[in-house]
Design an enzyme around this catalytic site. Sequence first.
Site, PDB file in Angstrom:
ATOM      1  N   ARG A  35       0.827  -1.212   0.000  1.00  0.00           N
ATOM      2  CA  ARG A  35       0.000   0.000   0.000  1.00  0.00           C
ATOM      3  C   ARG A  35       0.857   1.256   0.000  1.00  0.00           C
ATOM      4  O   ARG A  35       0.468   2.275  -0.588  1.00  0.00           O
ATOM      5  CB  ARG A  35      -0.929  -0.004   1.197  1.00  0.00           C
ATOM      6  CG  ARG A  35      -2.032  -1.016   1.010  1.00  0.00           C
ATOM      7  CD  ARG A  35      -2.982  -1.021   2.161  1.00  0.00           C
ATOM      8  NE  ARG A  35      -4.162  -1.778   1.815  1.00  0.00           N
ATOM      9  CZ  ARG A  35      -5.003  -2.287   2.696  1.00  0.00           C
ATOM     10  NH1 ARG A  35      -4.798  -2.109   3.985  1.00  0.00           N
ATOM     11  NH2 ARG A  35      -6.051  -2.956   2.306  1.00  0.00           N
ATOM     12  N   LYS A 207     -19.752 -16.326   2.596  1.00  0.00           N
ATOM     13  CA  LYS A 207     -21.181 -16.074   2.722  1.00  0.00           C
ATOM     14  C   LYS A 207     -21.819 -15.496   1.478  1.00  0.00           C
ATOM     15  O   LYS A 207     -21.319 -14.535   0.895  1.00  0.00           O
ATOM     16  CB  LYS A 207     -21.396 -15.062   3.850  1.00  0.00           C
ATOM     17  CG  LYS A 207     -21.189 -15.634   5.227  1.00  0.00           C
ATOM     18  CD  LYS A 207     -21.692 -14.606   6.185  1.00  0.00           C
ATOM     19  CE  LYS A 207     -21.535 -14.950   7.618  1.00  0.00           C
ATOM     20  NZ  LYS A 207     -21.725 -13.726   8.404  1.00  0.00           N
ATOM     21  N   GLY A 363     -10.144  -8.914  -0.174  1.00  0.00           N
ATOM     22  CA  GLY A 363      -9.029  -9.290   0.690  1.00  0.00           C
ATOM     23  C   GLY A 363      -8.499 -10.686   0.459  1.00  0.00           C
ATOM     24  O   GLY A 363      -7.306 -10.879   0.223  1.00  0.00           O
ATOM     25  N   GLY A 386     -13.699  -3.942  -0.163  1.00  0.00           N
ATOM     26  CA  GLY A 386     -15.046  -3.421   0.095  1.00  0.00           C
ATOM     27  C   GLY A 386     -15.441  -2.382  -0.935  1.00  0.00           C
ATOM     28  O   GLY A 386     -16.559  -2.385  -1.462  1.00  0.00           O
TER      29      GLY A 386
HETATM   30  P1  AMP Z   1     -15.143 -13.915   2.274  1.00  0.00           P
HETATM   31  O1  AMP Z   1     -14.564 -13.024   3.326  1.00  0.00           O
HETATM   32  O2  AMP Z   1     -16.630 -14.013   2.288  1.00  0.00           O
HETATM   33  O3  AMP Z   1     -14.568 -13.667   0.907  1.00  0.00           O
HETATM   34  O4  AMP Z   1     -14.705 -15.378   2.685  1.00  0.00           O
HETATM   35  C1  AMP Z   1     -13.376 -15.787   2.739  1.00  0.00           C
HETATM   36  C2  AMP Z   1     -13.275 -16.969   3.655  1.00  0.00           C
HETATM   37  O5  AMP Z   1     -14.116 -18.003   3.193  1.00  0.00           O
HETATM   38  C3  AMP Z   1     -11.882 -17.566   3.740  1.00  0.00           C
HETATM   39  O6  AMP Z   1     -11.394 -17.366   5.032  1.00  0.00           O
HETATM   40  C4  AMP Z   1     -12.091 -19.030   3.437  1.00  0.00           C
HETATM   41  O7  AMP Z   1     -11.378 -19.874   4.304  1.00  0.00           O
HETATM   42  C5  AMP Z   1     -13.576 -19.207   3.635  1.00  0.00           C
HETATM   43  N1  AMP Z   1     -14.121 -20.321   2.880  1.00  0.00           N
HETATM   44  C6  AMP Z   1     -14.019 -20.541   1.560  1.00  0.00           C
HETATM   45  N2  AMP Z   1     -14.607 -21.700   1.230  1.00  0.00           N
HETATM   46  C7  AMP Z   1     -15.094 -22.247   2.352  1.00  0.00           C
HETATM   47  C8  AMP Z   1     -15.795 -23.447   2.663  1.00  0.00           C
HETATM   48  N3  AMP Z   1     -16.112 -24.330   1.706  1.00  0.00           N
HETATM   49  N4  AMP Z   1     -16.136 -23.666   3.950  1.00  0.00           N
HETATM   50  C9  AMP Z   1     -15.810 -22.786   4.906  1.00  0.00           C
HETATM   51  N5  AMP Z   1     -15.145 -21.635   4.692  1.00  0.00           N
HETATM   52  C10 AMP Z   1     -14.786 -21.361   3.427  1.00  0.00           C
END
Ligand code: AMP
Length: 405
Positions: A35, A207, A363, A386
């Site tokens: 950064r 999510k 991220g 974000g």
């Molecule tokens: P996000 O912040 O929503 O982009 O989610 C990123 C996180 O999702 C990372 O820390 C991953 O370890 C987690 N992740 C990805 N795939 C899975 C999965 N199948 N089950 C649980 N966590 C997951």
Amino acid sequence: MQIIDNYNFAGKKAIVRVDFNVPLDAQFKVTDDNRIRGALHTIRKILDDGGSAILMSHLGRPKTGPEDKFSLRHVIPVLSDHLGIEVQFADDCIGKQAEEKSAALKPGQVLLLENLRFYTAENKVKTAEEQAATKEFAKKLSTYADVYVNDAFGTAHRAHASTAVIAEFFPEDARMFGFLINKELDAMDKVLKDSASPFTAIMGGAKVSDKIQVIENLLDQVDNLIIAGGMTYTFIKAQGGEIGNSLCEEDKLEMALEVIKKAEEKNVKLVLPVDQVLADDFNNDANTENAPIMEGKPGYMGLDIGEKTIALFSDVIMNSKTILWNGPAGVFEMPSFQKGTVSIAKAIAASTAEGAFSLVGGGDSVAAVNKFGLSDKVSYVSTGGGAMLEYIEGKELPGVKAIRG
Ligand code: AMP
């Protein structure tokens, strides 16, 4: 709106919002200076023109005022090193010292202000009183300089004092984006407004609820939408699959079916995983097995995409001309479940080498391309997760609006 390339900073003081929110180790050494390097182009332009720069940023999330672990003082050695000059420091971003040091600044000199978030007026903007305090705070900062430059894309989706409010205290021809924000906006506009077909978006991560707005907006733009990562299982359960202990948002099952329906209506090819790596524990050393995506097992959770899915996704990616990737395909932080994410990153790199334009942001996907050494093999890595998602959602970013009008 002013354009930085056209502006001559000779004899001017520029106050620049940079994003120096960098990771520090236990000895307060900067462990990743990406950064800081991102801001150098803008700072050098100001200095080379014969101007001086007053830099302001946040670092971390201080809650109770000044704390040494959040002090921007820790970035000075790295910044001075990159610029080849001794960067000055004001140990309070407003007040007498900051005023005097900025007033005394000579052409070619740089002053870094202490963490803006040591004042809640920087970012507490909910109530009318807070907004008034923020305005007052922004006004004080504006008095140090003749021009305002915003080069912090990572906070452009926030209507904070330094990222948006301050702009109103400068005439239109004395407020502008820095080179970094310009590059970010160009990369995103290329994807959203000027994309070559086929356009594939890959949405992963934990999510679906976090990304539903983005997904909906993308359905109007893409040819292929790949869904991966933990959010897959909400789609699988909604379609009657067995998901065992895999991540699932029970209250989003309807929404998942809606997305499937809308994709069909809009002629978007929705590509879901066809197989998965199941684990009997959320642990790198868990027992694993491969299974079709609809056939999870009670007591097991899906933590990565399987081989057939890797082949399927790679094929779609290789046949794309525009690629947008946000969110990992599995729990890539654990080596046992990183293969899907690595494979996606490699497929994007290979497709880019064949002429596709690829934008990676958010991220975790940025962490993934960095971890696998592929960041220079994609077209653009966004510095603001974000902010990027909100831009893609179609929202107006306050930091962008403050300058563009
Ligand atoms: P996000 O912040 O929503 O982009 O989610 C990123 C996180 O999702 C990372 O820390 C991953 O370890 C987690 N992740 C990805 N795939 C899975 C999965 N199948 N089950 C649980 N966590 C997951």
